[in-house]
Design a protein around this motif. Sequence first.
Motif, mmCIF file in Angstrom:
data_model
loop_
_atom_site.group_PDB
_atom_site.id
_atom_site.type_symbol
_atom_site.label_atom_id
_atom_site.label_comp_id
_atom_site.label_asym_id
_atom_site.label_seq_id
_atom_site.Cartn_x
_atom_site.Cartn_y
_atom_site.Cartn_z
ATOM 1 N N GLY A 39 0.785 -1.218 0.000
ATOM 2 C CA GLY A 39 0.000 0.000 0.000
ATOM 3 C C GLY A 39 0.819 1.271 0.000
ATOM 4 N N SER A 40 2.145 1.187 -0.115
ATOM 5 C CA SER A 40 2.979 2.386 -0.185
ATOM 6 C C SER A 40 2.555 3.268 -1.351
ATOM 7 C CB SER A 40 4.452 2.013 -0.356
ATOM 8 O OG SER A 40 4.906 1.243 0.713
ATOM 9 N N PHE A 41 2.221 2.648 -2.439
ATOM 10 C CA PHE A 41 1.696 3.317 -3.618
ATOM 11 C C PHE A 41 0.234 2.879 -3.703
ATOM 12 C CE2 PHE A 41 1.540 4.313 -8.220
ATOM 13 C CZ PHE A 41 2.267 5.498 -8.223
ATOM 14 N N PRO A 42 -0.650 3.705 -4.251
ATOM 15 C CA PRO A 42 -2.075 3.313 -4.241
ATOM 16 C C PRO A 42 -2.398 2.222 -5.271
ATOM 17 C CG PRO A 42 -1.805 5.436 -5.295
ATOM 18 C CD PRO A 42 -0.462 5.051 -4.753
ATOM 19 N N SER A 43 -1.564 1.221 -5.304
ATOM 20 C CA SER A 43 -1.761 0.066 -6.181
ATOM 21 C C SER A 43 -0.922 -1.061 -5.606
ATOM 22 C CB SER A 43 -1.300 0.387 -7.612
ATOM 23 O OG SER A 43 0.090 0.665 -7.629
ATOM 24 N N VAL A 44 -1.053 -2.231 -6.191
ATOM 25 C CA VAL A 44 -0.154 -3.332 -5.872
ATOM 26 C C VAL A 44 0.627 -3.654 -7.131
ATOM 27 C CG1 VAL A 44 -1.548 -4.285 -4.012
ATOM 28 C CG2 VAL A 44 -1.903 -5.087 -6.346
ATOM 29 N N TYR A 45 1.780 -4.237 -6.950
ATOM 30 C CA TYR A 45 2.639 -4.582 -8.076
ATOM 31 C C TYR A 45 2.454 -6.054 -8.407
ATOM 32 C CZ TYR A 45 6.742 -5.178 -10.971
ATOM 33 O OH TYR A 45 7.580 -5.460 -12.022
ATOM 34 N N TRP A 46 2.324 -6.334 -9.704
ATOM 35 C CA TRP A 46 2.255 -7.717 -10.170
ATOM 36 C C TRP A 46 3.502 -7.989 -10.984
ATOM 37 C CZ3 TRP A 46 0.564 -9.845 -15.229
ATOM 38 C CH2 TRP A 46 0.432 -11.229 -15.190
ATOM 39 N N ASN A 47 4.268 -8.991 -10.578
ATOM 40 C CA ASN A 47 5.533 -9.304 -11.239
ATOM 41 C C ASN A 47 5.370 -10.173 -12.481
ATOM 42 O OD1 ASN A 47 5.035 -11.879 -10.278
ATOM 43 N ND2 ASN A 47 6.589 -11.780 -8.673
ATOM 44 N N GLY A 48 4.172 -10.571 -12.808
ATOM 45 C CA GLY A 48 3.933 -11.380 -13.989
ATOM 46 C C GLY A 48 4.011 -12.868 -13.720
ATOM 47 N N ASP A 49 4.531 -13.253 -12.561
ATOM 48 C CA ASP A 49 4.665 -14.668 -12.220
ATOM 49 C C ASP A 49 3.626 -15.123 -11.203
ATOM 50 O OD1 ASP A 49 6.896 -15.049 -13.896
ATOM 51 O OD2 ASP A 49 8.247 -14.328 -12.328
ATOM 52 N N ASP A 50 3.322 -14.264 -10.237
ATOM 53 C CA ASP A 50 2.363 -14.643 -9.194
ATOM 54 C C ASP A 50 0.971 -14.818 -9.795
ATOM 55 O OD1 ASP A 50 4.410 -14.461 -7.346
ATOM 56 O OD2 ASP A 50 3.880 -12.418 -6.739
ATOM 57 N N ASP A 51 0.155 -15.606 -9.111
ATOM 58 C CA ASP A 51 -1.211 -15.842 -9.555
ATOM 59 C C ASP A 51 -1.989 -14.530 -9.503
ATOM 60 O OD1 ASP A 51 -3.811 -16.648 -10.008
ATOM 61 O OD2 ASP A 51 -3.875 -18.062 -8.329
ATOM 62 N N PRO A 52 -2.494 -14.024 -10.634
ATOM 63 C CA PRO A 52 -3.227 -12.753 -10.623
ATOM 64 C C PRO A 52 -4.496 -12.796 -9.773
ATOM 65 C CG PRO A 52 -3.212 -13.698 -12.833
ATOM 66 C CD PRO A 52 -2.375 -14.573 -11.969
ATOM 67 N N ALA A 53 -5.010 -13.977 -9.468
ATOM 68 C CA ALA A 53 -6.177 -14.079 -8.594
ATOM 69 C C ALA A 53 -5.840 -13.608 -7.179
ATOM 70 C CB ALA A 53 -6.699 -15.510 -8.569
ATOM 71 N N SER A 54 -4.551 -13.607 -6.821
ATOM 72 C CA SER A 54 -4.132 -13.182 -5.482
ATOM 73 C C SER A 54 -4.061 -11.660 -5.341
ATOM 74 C CB SER A 54 -2.766 -13.785 -5.141
ATOM 75 O OG SER A 54 -1.752 -13.204 -5.965
ATOM 76 N N LEU A 55 -4.353 -10.922 -6.398
ATOM 77 C CA LEU A 55 -4.257 -9.462 -6.369
ATOM 78 C C LEU A 55 -5.431 -8.798 -5.657
ATOM 79 C CD1 LEU A 55 -2.964 -8.926 -10.013
ATOM 80 C CD2 LEU A 55 -1.644 -8.712 -7.893
#
Length: 128
Positions: A24-40
């Motif tokens: 939450g440092s930035f008003p978004s989360v970062y997706w690295n392209g490897d993690d399951d996008p359902a976990s976002l």
Amino acid sequence: MRALADARATDRDLFLAELRSTDGSFPSVYWNGDDDPASLGLEDGGAVVYDLVDAGDEASFQGIIVTGTEVDPAVYTCFQATVRFERGVIVGWSSDHEAGQPDEHCATEIVDVLSEDAQVAPFSAFNG
């Protein structure tokens, strides 16, 4: 976009670390392209940053913004942004958030975890 505007004069390394954060440092989360996008956690709406390219004096990334379950069907938009650095701080940024088709920067893997009737919308649907 407000987070980018407010970041002017922010230290480059601090900004990039916050952009990559999931806390939450930035008003978004970062997706690295490897993690399951359902976990976002996009079932509750939110913003995700991905495809970050750090090129020294500038960094570019793509993002998706999604409404939560209070809107049916869910609505999302995507964009690309570029941040410029001089002497180790942010001096400006640009984005295509009002140009072209909003879905051209969408990560298919993320869109696939949204409800099947989710609809893409122009950025202006999220602005104000």
